[in-house]
Write an enzyme that holds these catalytic residues in place. Sequence first.
Site, PDB file in Angstrom:
ATOM      1  N   VAL A   1       0.698  -1.348  -0.405  1.00  0.00           N
ATOM      2  CA  VAL A   1      -0.125   0.040   0.235  1.00  0.00           C
ATOM      3  C   VAL A   1       1.076   0.978  -0.044  1.00  0.00           C
ATOM      4  O   VAL A   1       0.521   2.474  -0.961  1.00  0.00           O
ATOM      5  CB  VAL A   1      -1.089  -0.544   1.218  1.00  0.00           C
TER       6      VAL A   1
ATOM      7  N   ARG B   1      -5.901  -3.503  -6.069  1.00  0.00           N
ATOM      8  CA  ARG B   1      -6.037  -5.135  -5.698  1.00  0.00           C
ATOM      9  C   ARG B   1      -4.958  -4.927  -6.381  1.00  0.00           C
ATOM     10  O   ARG B   1      -4.185  -4.855  -6.965  1.00  0.00           O
ATOM     11  CB  ARG B   1      -6.772  -5.021  -7.404  1.00  0.00           C
TER      12      ARG B   1
ATOM     13  N   LYS C   1     -14.425   0.324   4.077  1.00  0.00           N
ATOM     14  CA  LYS C   1     -13.094  -0.736   3.690  1.00  0.00           C
ATOM     15  C   LYS C   1     -14.057  -1.708   3.594  1.00  0.00           C
ATOM     16  O   LYS C   1     -14.213  -2.347   3.022  1.00  0.00           O
ATOM     17  CB  LYS C   1     -12.293   0.256   3.867  1.00  0.00           C
TER      18      LYS C   1
ATOM     19  N   LEU D   1     -18.072 -12.890  -9.035  1.00  0.00           N
ATOM     20  CA  LEU D   1     -19.337 -14.460  -9.671  1.00  0.00           C
ATOM     21  C   LEU D   1     -18.071 -15.568 -10.139  1.00  0.00           C
ATOM     22  O   LEU D   1     -19.269 -16.189 -10.293  1.00  0.00           O
ATOM     23  CB  LEU D   1     -19.783 -13.279 -10.329  1.00  0.00           C
TER      24      LEU D   1
ATOM     25  N   CYS E   1      -6.217  -8.982   2.433  1.00  0.00           N
ATOM     26  CA  CYS E   1      -7.527  -7.778   2.417  1.00  0.00           C
ATOM     27  C   CYS E   1      -8.421  -9.381   3.239  1.00  0.00           C
ATOM     28  O   CYS E   1      -9.178  -9.270   3.691  1.00  0.00           O
ATOM     29  CB  CYS E   1      -7.311  -6.950   1.474  1.00  0.00           C
TER      30      CYS E   1
ATOM     31  N   LYS F   1      -9.154 -11.598   6.405  1.00  0.00           N
ATOM     32  CA  LYS F   1      -8.321 -10.702   7.193  1.00  0.00           C
ATOM     33  C   LYS F   1      -9.530  -9.345   7.724  1.00  0.00           C
ATOM     34  O   LYS F   1     -10.318  -9.134   9.288  1.00  0.00           O
ATOM     35  CB  LYS F   1      -6.928  -9.655   7.264  1.00  0.00           C
TER      36      LYS F   1
END
Length: 435
Positions: free
Chosen positions: A11, A155, A208, A254, A264, A267
């Site tokens: 990040v 992403r 988020k 999907l 992410c 967690k």
Amino acid sequence: MKLTFIGTGYVGLVTGACMAELGHTVICADIDAKKINGLKRGVMPIYELGLDELVEKNVKKGRLSFTTNIGKAIKEAEVVFSAVGTPEDKKTGKANLEYVYAVAEAFAKNLNGYKILVNKSTVPVGTADQCRAKIITTCKPGALFDVVSNPEFLREGAAIKDFLNPDRVVVGTATEQAREVMEKIYRPIARAGRPVIMTDIRSAELIKYASNAFLATKISFINEIANFCELIGANVKEVARGMGSDARIGSRFLYAGSGYGGSCFPKDVQALIETGKEYDFDFQIVQAVDEVNDAQKMRPYQILKRELKSLKGKRVAVWGLSFKPRTDDVREAPALYVIQALLKAGATVVAYDPVASEAFARSLDDKKVHYGTDAYEILEDADALVIMTEWDEFRTADYAIISKAMKGNLIVDGRNIFERSEAEEAGFHYFGIGV
Ligand code: UDX
């Protein structure tokens, strides 16, 4: 504007480099001297598409620099972004916030005029208030500052594109002054027509978690449908296409498979459940999403066990180790769970991944897995092939070469990248997920 990023993980480094690309002057600071020295020489600590070029370009332009001197980096900045890790505490399921609070403390100690501390890390609702309280107890009386929540939605593998062309930017502020500064930082993004959504701090923090939990819900939902498809003889790819064409549902997220992994979703889903508990709130849907995913990660293993009868002494080739393609990140990768179970059951495991083998070997810490450097080479004498990550090079694999190399004819496609009809025509005993 002068920005400092603390923490040069996925990040911090990606966002810092992108902010420099927007024209800001950025310092990326980290306590890890090895990482910073590498970055100064142009060595990236992570694999992210286009990152090295972006860093090189902005360092040359004088807009991006690296340091281990956190105090100086804070003093020089108008806005300090905290992008340190918030690893899940395995015992409690809660996010570990010690690094976040350490940044708040360093921020407080180096306040030399009005500054903003921006939380980029994924932190539970209420963390900004906690940071504010910690800063007040540490800084000089009367010091002026703001704390802001600005969650990331990047992403891995598409992080630079996501930053420069986001669906939205979310910023939670408590004062007009902080709001104006944040608007200025993101002006180039707003000018490009992307929405910059301004909210209160707690809503931003929850956006988020709610977003990630919803995306995880879509995945667990389609995985549950996939498992049912197997029982009734339907094809989940067709079902997802039919459902996804309804604009209210949407076709993205999907894809049925071996469950979600990464740094992410697992967690954040856990952390949301835990935060709920603190307020005596029972997240029933989110809890089910987590449980469905835990079971889904093991689907390929269960199919292998069912089809090979005993796994003892069987040779299983694994294609793909990272939690998704175009990254070397193996955190919570379903492959970790499947391979551990295979080893426990006495199987021999040979694995191949285009970039993640090293990271996987470190993470698994089990010397028994053999890592190959070629997808076909590891198939030699294999009883089964299991696909755990949908790397492009697997999609175009040659059935004839696979068939010639393998001893058995079992393919378990944990990411539904092959067509059943083609695989069966080539003589394979093929199992996907819900297809
Ligand atoms: C995610 C979010 O997308 C991003 O907005 C957030 O900020 C960080 O978490 P990331 O973890 O990089 O990003 O990966 P993503 O592409 O979202 O995939 C997550 C996991 O879900 C992967 O394991 C992937 O294989 C799985 N997945 C995704 C599915 O199983 N089916 C899908 O349809 C989509």
